[in-house]
Scaffold this motif. Structure first.
Motif, mmCIF file in Angstrom:
data_model
loop_
_atom_site.group_PDB
_atom_site.id
_atom_site.type_symbol
_atom_site.label_atom_id
_atom_site.label_comp_id
_atom_site.label_asym_id
_atom_site.label_seq_id
_atom_site.Cartn_x
_atom_site.Cartn_y
_atom_site.Cartn_z
ATOM 1 N N PHE A 135 0.824 -1.214 0.000
ATOM 2 C CA PHE A 135 0.000 0.000 0.000
ATOM 3 C C PHE A 135 0.857 1.263 0.000
ATOM 4 N N GLU A 136 1.983 1.225 0.729
ATOM 5 C CA GLU A 136 2.895 2.375 0.735
ATOM 6 C C GLU A 136 3.445 2.630 -0.674
ATOM 7 N N LEU A 138 2.053 1.690 -3.507
ATOM 8 C CA LEU A 138 0.946 2.167 -4.348
ATOM 9 C C LEU A 138 0.664 3.654 -4.101
ATOM 10 N N ASP A 139 0.798 4.103 -2.862
ATOM 11 C CA ASP A 139 0.580 5.517 -2.541
ATOM 12 C C ASP A 139 1.704 6.404 -3.056
ATOM 13 N N ARG A 140 2.950 5.977 -2.845
ATOM 14 C CA ARG A 140 4.098 6.829 -3.143
ATOM 15 C C ARG A 140 4.587 6.713 -4.580
ATOM 16 N N GLN A 141 4.478 5.522 -5.164
ATOM 17 C CA GLN A 141 4.913 5.301 -6.547
ATOM 18 C C GLN A 141 3.909 4.376 -7.238
ATOM 19 N N PRO A 142 2.748 4.914 -7.608
ATOM 20 C CA PRO A 142 1.666 4.087 -8.154
ATOM 21 C C PRO A 142 2.075 3.207 -9.334
#
Length: 181
Positions: A135-136, A138-142
């Motif tokens: 999830f991190e 996906l949030d920071r580097q989709p």
């Protein structure tokens, strides 16, 4: 004292390179660029397990996957003994070694339960990649997260096909065995 500091510095650098290489060689991460791999490396968790130590147990909630950096793991499944009553039997399914990965289903399945037990056979070093790590990313580097999810989907799809083929083969064997002779 200075020697100790330098030894730790170089040991950490060597481990970082080993983790990067292990991630690069793992199918789920192999499509990532060097920059993306470094980002993932900074997200994962490396842990040592002693011989006989449980990595996870069948029925536990799964929170992520592991890549075997060093060592080996035995995978066991508990099942009910059919002819002897309700007794549980444990069966060795396989032995996984350096470079293998396991537990990836828990990255995508909500409230996933482990379908097997993983036990270290020898001193083993594992890379943990957990749902919050995904999830991190996906949030920071989709874009990186999407590449990981696409590869993860490929692995799960391939394993589903293999399982479906095996179930079909077993059904055919059962039909053949139950036919009158």
């Amino acid at each position: 004292m200075t020697n100790f500091i330098w030894e730790n510095f170089f040991r950490k650098t060597d481990q970082d390179q080993e983790v990067l290489e292990a991630l690069r060689q793992t199918f789920i991460f192999s499509a990532l660029s060097k920059k993306e791999l470094r980002f993932v490396k900074d997200t994962v968790h490396v842990r040592m397990f002693k011989p006989g130590e449980s990595i996870f147990r069948q029925g536990e909630v799964g929170v992520g996957m592991y890549v075997i950096l060093k060592g080996s793991l035995d995978i066991f499944v508990d099942h009910l003994a059919t002819s002897d009553g309700p007794a549980l039997r444990t069966q060795l399914v396989t032995r996984l070694r350096s470079g293998d990965f396991l537990g990836e289903l828990s990255l995508v399945e909500q409230n996933s339960r482990r379908t097997a037990t993983a036990i270290a056979c020898e001193e083993s070093e594992l890379i943990g990649f957990f749902k919050p790590d995904l999830f991190e990313i996906l949030d920071r580097q989709p874009a990186t997260g999407v590449r990981i999810l696409l590869r993860l989907s490929e692995v799960l799809g391939r394993r589903l096909k293999e399982t479906t083929m095996k179930v079909s083969e077993l059904k055919a064997e059962l039909r053949h065995a139950s036919e009158p002779r």
